[in-house]
Write an enzyme that holds these catalytic residues in place. Sequence first.
Site, mmCIF file in Angstrom:
data_model
loop_
_atom_site.group_PDB
_atom_site.id
_atom_site.type_symbol
_atom_site.label_atom_id
_atom_site.label_comp_id
_atom_site.label_asym_id
_atom_site.label_seq_id
_atom_site.Cartn_x
_atom_site.Cartn_y
_atom_site.Cartn_z
ATOM 1 C CE1 TYR A 205 -3.670 -2.422 0.369
ATOM 2 C CE2 TYR A 205 -2.719 -3.062 2.472
ATOM 3 C CZ TYR A 205 -3.633 -3.272 1.454
ATOM 4 O OH TYR A 205 -4.502 -4.326 1.528
ATOM 5 C CG HIS A 261 -4.054 1.356 3.098
ATOM 6 N ND1 HIS A 261 -3.741 1.514 4.420
ATOM 7 C CD2 HIS A 261 -4.680 0.158 3.006
ATOM 8 C CE1 HIS A 261 -4.145 0.460 5.110
ATOM 9 N NE2 HIS A 261 -4.730 -0.376 4.265
#
Length: 451
Positions: A205, A261
């Site tokens: 992420y 994220h």
Amino acid sequence: MNQPDQSRRDTLKMLGFGSSAGLMGLFGGMSTAEAREQQGKPQYTIGAPPVRIKSVKAIATAPQGSNLIVVKVETTEPGLYGLGCATFTQRAATVVVAINTYLNEFCVGKDVDNIEDMWQSAYVSSYWRNGPVLNNALSGLDQALWDIKGKRAKMPVYQLLGGKVRFAIPCYTHAGGTTPEATADSVKKFMEQGFKYIRIQQGGYGGVGSTVDKPDFKAAGFGYEGDAYMNVMGYLKSVPKMFNVVRKECGEEIELLHDVHERVQPMEAINMIKQVEEYRPFFIEDPFSPENMKWFAQLRQTTTVPIAMGELFNNINEFKEPMANQWFDYIRIHVSQIGGITPAMKVARLGEWFNVRTAWHGPGDVSPVGHAAHAHIDLAVWNFGIQEAVAFSDKTKDVFSGCPTMDKGYMSVNEVPGLGVDINEKEAAKYPITTKSNWQVRKMDGTIIRP
């Protein structure tokens, strides 16, 4: 009176007594007259007797490495129990205490059928609204009660939620690599397996792990062992390139997703999302942290890219304003965090009125019981959008029987009463949980980046 007549009368009396005793055994504490009245009714018109909670306990296990917590609710009916997912993998041990100490004491003696009342009373019983620890405990309780209700009704839970509106559940899976080309190769492999929706990431992420740069904070001895580094500018530049390569190599038919994220600043996320619009993402996930919700209004005015949000929301009320304002297109609820099936269904039904669809958060640190809960809701709600796919290891399958299954990009549930997943407690005990967790990611200078 002759002897044969007396014998017949004695026999009839005994038959009458036996019949009455049988009726009283069948209909519990009813009088004989009430039992006879019930006997003449069709079985479906006769209500089941009350069942109460006998005990509530936590089962902790980690067969795939991630901490998993399952709530087991045992009842006064022999052999009848329910399971629910209460996994808060980063703080698992505290959830165990909340379940075994507080939730057990709160629940014992209560009617298992009164799910809504149980949820509402548990939600406010600590006075302050629940944080993530108590919410996970409540989620496990709620799912376990739905599991019990399905078993008592002799139906899968999705039937109690309204029945199927789709034959199975379309899912997206995760493809990635250290370069755009490697990511495209990963996408092709999943396409061959039948997946039509694929989330693409270059590195972890936010691109974590995709660079070999040694950050200045590590050279200065700042931070902690195991802290990860994110090259923010490198990540922002890499995402449009990744979409370009994957779209060219994999075609227009495949649906592509991406997860920010929440790891960049709002304006940086807005500019990046504008750049990928031409590649037609199915959705971009979690562009802003929960502290930056008002930025969604500006994002919506800037781009037509669909947005998914909500896995970090802790309270059901956090969904109300964004959904009413149509700030995002997919509600990204973590069902084992928001409070279970009961509140998730309420949010899903609200979404139907605002054309907001579901996309439940289904990572590897959700137990098979939790994934089954997602799937039963997915089968029943009209405004379903997509579901995160999951792969269970052999160790996990040894602990949990009846896991949801994947086939050609579709998830299906075990078609039995309740949620359909059971647990082998002896196998679960072979994989103890830990208290170690490190989600810390830093910038070059050592500043913590919020997920």
